[in-house]
Motif scaffolding. Structure first.
Motif: not given
Length: 124
Positions: A40-63, A34-38
């Protein structure tokens, strides 16, 4: 088939916190990344954070590193996004998305299911 419904968005002052939820239907949700994206108006959809199926791996955008935390409760078919120390630049529509291979790529086109989005507005 998986259906996703986001909730928890709203208006918050800069520095405040919000918790978004992504509730899913479908018995196989626990096998999806599952990933969260966001977007904003006039901007492309960007990756924010994701978590793998078992919760063991998470990834965050630097921002958002150090400010946002993703977690999941597979028993409740829900993924959470805790947003702390919010900034005006976090203002966007936030979407959760599910990827059937269990991982969380940053490319939104690799996701199979999307929620309808929830608006987050951070005032300065």
């Amino acid at each position: 088939q998986v259906q996703l419904v986001e909730s928890g968005g709203g208006l918050v002052q800069a520095g405040g916190s919000l918790r978004l939820s992504c509730a899913a239907s479908g018995r196989t949700f626990s096998t999806y990344g599952v990933g969260w994206f966001r977007q904003a108006p006039g901007q492309e959809r960007e990756f924010v954070v994701g978590i793998w199926w078992n919760g063991g791996n998470t990834y965050y955008a630097d921002s958002v590193k150090g400010r946002f935390t993703i977690s999941r409760d597979n028993a409740k078919n829900t993924v959470y996004l805790q947003m702390n120390s919010t900034k005006p630049e976090d203002t966007a529509v936030y979407y959760c998305a599910a990827n059937r291979d269990g991982t969380t790529p940053i490319d939104p086109y690799r996701y199979d299911y999307w929620g309808q989005g929830t608006q987050v507005t951070v005032s300065s």
